[in-house]
Design a protein around this motif. Sequence first.
Motif, short mmCIF file in Angstrom:
data_model
loop_
_atom_site.label_atom_id
_atom_site.label_comp_id
_atom_site.label_asym_id
_atom_site.label_seq_id
_atom_site.Cartn_x
_atom_site.Cartn_y
_atom_site.Cartn_z
N GLU A 47 38.43 68.48 69.30
CA GLU A 47 37.37 67.54 69.65
C GLU A 47 37.57 66.24 68.87
N ILE A 48 37.17 65.14 69.50
CA ILE A 48 37.33 63.82 68.91
C ILE A 48 36.01 63.07 69.05
N GLY A 49 35.59 62.41 67.98
CA GLY A 49 34.36 61.63 68.01
C GLY A 49 33.78 61.54 66.61
N SER A 50 32.79 60.70 66.45
CA SER A 50 32.25 60.45 65.10
C SER A 50 31.54 61.67 64.53
N ARG A 51 31.13 62.62 65.38
CA ARG A 51 30.51 63.85 64.88
C ARG A 51 31.55 64.90 64.50
N TYR A 52 32.83 64.58 64.69
CA TYR A 52 33.89 65.54 64.41
C TYR A 52 34.85 64.94 63.39
N GLU A 87 24.53 76.01 73.43
CA GLU A 87 25.00 77.01 74.39
C GLU A 87 26.13 76.45 75.25
N PHE A 88 26.00 75.19 75.65
CA PHE A 88 27.06 74.55 76.43
C PHE A 88 28.37 74.51 75.64
N ASP A 89 28.28 74.11 74.37
CA ASP A 89 29.47 74.03 73.53
C ASP A 89 30.07 75.41 73.29
N ARG A 90 29.21 76.39 73.07
CA ARG A 90 29.71 77.74 72.80
C ARG A 90 30.48 78.29 74.01
N LYS A 131 27.93 65.79 78.98
CA LYS A 131 26.68 66.28 78.40
C LYS A 131 25.50 65.40 78.81
N GLU A 132 25.74 64.10 78.85
CA GLU A 132 24.68 63.18 79.24
C GLU A 132 24.18 63.49 80.65
N GLY A 186 21.19 71.32 68.71
CA GLY A 186 21.61 70.02 69.20
C GLY A 186 20.63 69.47 70.22
N ARG A 187 21.16 68.81 71.21
CA ARG A 187 20.30 68.19 72.23
C ARG A 187 19.79 69.25 73.20
N CYS A 188 18.49 69.27 73.41
CA CYS A 188 17.88 70.25 74.31
C CYS A 188 16.94 69.52 75.27
#
Length: 730
Positions: A584-589, A298-301, A285-286, A313-315
């Motif tokens: 998914e794994i990470g602090s937002r999940y 949109e990327f995640d979807r 994503k970065e 999210g990030r745009c």
Amino acid sequence: MPSPVDGARGTVGGKARQLLELQRAGFRVPEFLCSPADIGRAIEILGLPLAVRSSASAEDGRDVSFAGQFRSFLNLRTAGEVESAMQACRESVHAPSVADYCRRNAIDPDSLSMGVIVQRMVQPELAGVVFTVNPSTGAEEIVIEACEGLADELLAGRKPALPPDHPLVRRHAPGIGEVARAIQRHFGAPQDIEFAIESGRIHILQSRPVTRIDFAPGTGEWTNADFRDGGVSCAVCTPLMWSLYDYIWEDSLKGFLREIRLLDGDFAAGRMFFGRPYWNLGAVKECLARLPGFVEREFDRDLGVEGHYEGDGRCTPVTLRGILRSLPTLLAIPAIWKRQDRFDRAFLAGGFDALLRRHPLPAADPTAAFRELVHTGYRITETNYFRTIYCASLAKLSFVESFPEADYPALVSALPAMKHLDPTLVLREMAARGETDIGPLLERFAHRSRRELDIRAPRWDEDPEWVSALLKQHGGAAGSDPRPAYEAARADSLARLPWHRRRAFARKLDRLRHFLWLREEMRDLSSRMYHLVRRHVLAIAGQRGLGDDIFFMTFREIVDDDRSNVARGRERHEGFRNFRAPNEIGSRYRFEPGPVRGALRGIGASRGSARGVARVARDIEEAMHVERGSILVCPFTDPGWTPVLDRVAGVVTETGGLLSHAAVICREYGIPAVLGVPGATTRIPDRARVAVHGGGGFVELEDSGRPGDTASSAASENPNKRGAAHGKDT
């Protein structure tokens, strides 16, 4: 000591079943009886004092634990106390807090029943809980929380745990960890275990699956999207398979991002969590966020990633400066498409066969031959297969961004003939002619397998019984020709466009269809290469007497004959084999499995509607017995499922997207498909009547009567039904 369930009155319950299984597996569990009818007899058998514990019907399950919801009683010294405790334990199932817990987890409170465990009371020197995965960080480590004496105050949060360097904890930690890992290995999933140590012996009082995991902020963000749809992450992965896959993934992903001028630095492309491979979602994503118009949602979807953030999210805004900065990327992509197309055509036309001839078997030096194969033939084949996947993804992005209203599933159906469909066509013809000689099949399609991205799985040339069963079960196709729908969708799209956009539409669509076809053809070569790799691996295993230990070594360890990690590799593989790992794994999940609510919605990957009887198949062996004309409901598919898909009327999966293998095959067979439906295999009962709406991307349970499981349809159905078992429109 009689069986704990002998003479049981009423429900046994989840906790008692777990303890009984542990006892039978050889773990030390204090003697107990389940819901004894005669309390006096129970005291004669177990002695005093006793403990009385809950064992509700849904307690300690894989998705919900009911932790802290029911009552338990300790140090009971008379029959009257035991009887009163048993009654209070049974009544606790009707507590308001239990009803609230049930509502939050979509469980009918009236469906609960309560069993009671009457157990010998342990008088411990140390007691507490041990987790085989850290529930606060997601780390695969043993976490012990213990106190001196009984642990009831600790478990209730009224007493602090002893520090890890306490002499009692230090003395017993190795033994606790060893038993905990053995229990996880037995159940095949991370465990939350209650223990007590009496006279130096570890007693197990309870073991249940870990049902919630948070992740530490420094973990990064990882996903198994595309890996889980019949890929290396659809099940627990062996060290050998991941070492081969990661060898290519690590270089190909970052190399491609550098070629399109989106990556300057470095990052770890892949990593194993819970015995399964994941890729670095955050880092990708970065890179992509450097492009103007990037929208994280949109990327995640598109990938099927469930984003836990506000809004989109990030745009990245579209600005003149941003467009100028992205020009090197925009200019690089067409050149990459051209180079990859040129390579793939030559490779398919004979380059791959020439490469195979450089790696003959048997080899004079099997180890040297294996090393050469991995670093040349395998690397060349897999790297270019992955690059073709990336090119197809960019072609899809280019087309969809330019023509977002186009009927994508119909427009990418009816691709040119693909090699991995050939086995199904041959099976279909043989079945129609009544032929039974599978010799030519085994020779021509030796590289095919039930599970093509599991290098342990035998290939068809080693598995004739499976191929014979496929032929015997093949009753002809249940789908329809997708070409009319494709041609109609293409003509309709062109007619709706202004004349000056039609050429761009045709060019971008043809490029997308071409790379999707190339991807599937390169997939077939990848399967052939894994067949050759497996043959080399088996040759080395036979030479060294390794047996299947070789699959629990990395390819580098095989080359070095380093067997030091085999035992650990096996333990990890077996310890996570039944774990439904987070996507998914990470602090937002947060990993918190439980019943999925709402309508049965997913991605409409193949147009049309079909009605029929749902057959739930959790693996290809179960799918083999699905009747012709049924609706197949499964976690995922991979190329090994292709012959099965030929005879079903519709497909519903828990994973997958528009570019997945299941989507491609269903479109080619003219089978309606809805992919990426969360919890489909548990929410859709086996043999229920369902309607699959591939155009709308939803599934209706027609005879379940369960609230929230149907969706209103805006799609029209073709009144011309095909067959008595199902109806279909295209």
